[in-house]
Motif scaffolding. Structure first.
Motif, PDB file in Angstrom:
ATOM      1  N   SER A  79       0.834  -1.209   0.000  1.00 28.33           N
ATOM      2  CA  SER A  79       0.000   0.000   0.000  1.00 28.33           C
ATOM      3  C   SER A  79       0.864   1.254   0.000  1.00 28.33           C
ATOM      4  O   SER A  79       0.483   2.275  -0.577  1.00 28.33           O
ATOM      5  N   SER A  80       2.041   1.178   0.604  1.00 28.51           N
ATOM      6  CA  SER A  80       2.975   2.312   0.575  1.00 28.51           C
ATOM      7  C   SER A  80       3.531   2.538  -0.826  1.00 28.51           C
ATOM      8  O   SER A  80       3.920   3.655  -1.174  1.00 28.51           O
ATOM      9  N   LYS A 116      -2.924   2.078   3.388  1.00 23.16           N
ATOM     10  CA  LYS A 116      -1.698   1.968   4.176  1.00 23.16           C
ATOM     11  C   LYS A 116      -1.999   2.112   5.668  1.00 23.16           C
ATOM     12  O   LYS A 116      -1.505   1.326   6.483  1.00 23.16           O
TER      13      LYS A 116
END
Length: 158
Positions: A79-80, A116
């Motif tokens: 997600s980052s 995230k």
């Protein structure tokens, strides 16, 4: 929708919906654009981690805190990296990415940030913790997919 109150059957439905994003190996082999290939690899990593956690939560796999922590790390990392992987509008006939990603970049980036944060808040130290926090992660994934991904079929992916 209060996704914290999802019952296991609703969570199973979310997991099945996420699993529909898995492209066949043939479809993956047909992707020629390197940027799209990297996006697909990123999304498949996230999907594998989410599948591990949903399998634990659903009792299809015994809960194992170490494996759950590893899956959490993958979800945080993927997600980052989502915004970075999608920053350039790579195109491929096999891609499932909607052009709206780049038209509404701020909204797309916000979805990635929500994912995230949900991944960071995953409680993977107990099965009860996983039950409480995994629906937020799955909901964040589906929310982005509903907005920015073309309805998948067996020949198309991210």
């Amino acid at each position: 929708m209060n996704h914290r109150l999802l019952r296991p059957s609703a969570l199973a439905l979310l997991a099945v919906t996420l699993s529909l994003t898995v492209p066949s190996l043939k479809a993956q082999e047909k992707i020629t654009n390197k940027g799209v290939k990297k996006r697909v690899a990123l999304m498949l990593s996230a999907q594998d981690a989410a599948t591990t956690l949903t399998d634990m939560m659903a009792g299809r796999m015994a809960f194992h805190a170490g494996k759950a922590r590893a899956a959490r790390r993958v979800l945080i990392q993927t997600s980052s990296s989502t915004s970075r992987r999608f920053k350039k509008p790579h195109q491929d006939p096999q891609s499932n990415a909607r052009p709206e990603i780049w038209t509404y970049w701020t909204d797309f980036s916000s979805h990635a940030e929500v994912s995230k944060q949900a991944a960071k808040q995953l409680n993977v130290y107990s099965l009860n913790g996983l039950h409480r926090t995994l629906p937020n992660v799955l909901h964040s994934c589906l929310s982005c997919h509903e907005r920015f991904r073309i309805e998948p079929n067996e020949f198309i992916t991210h």
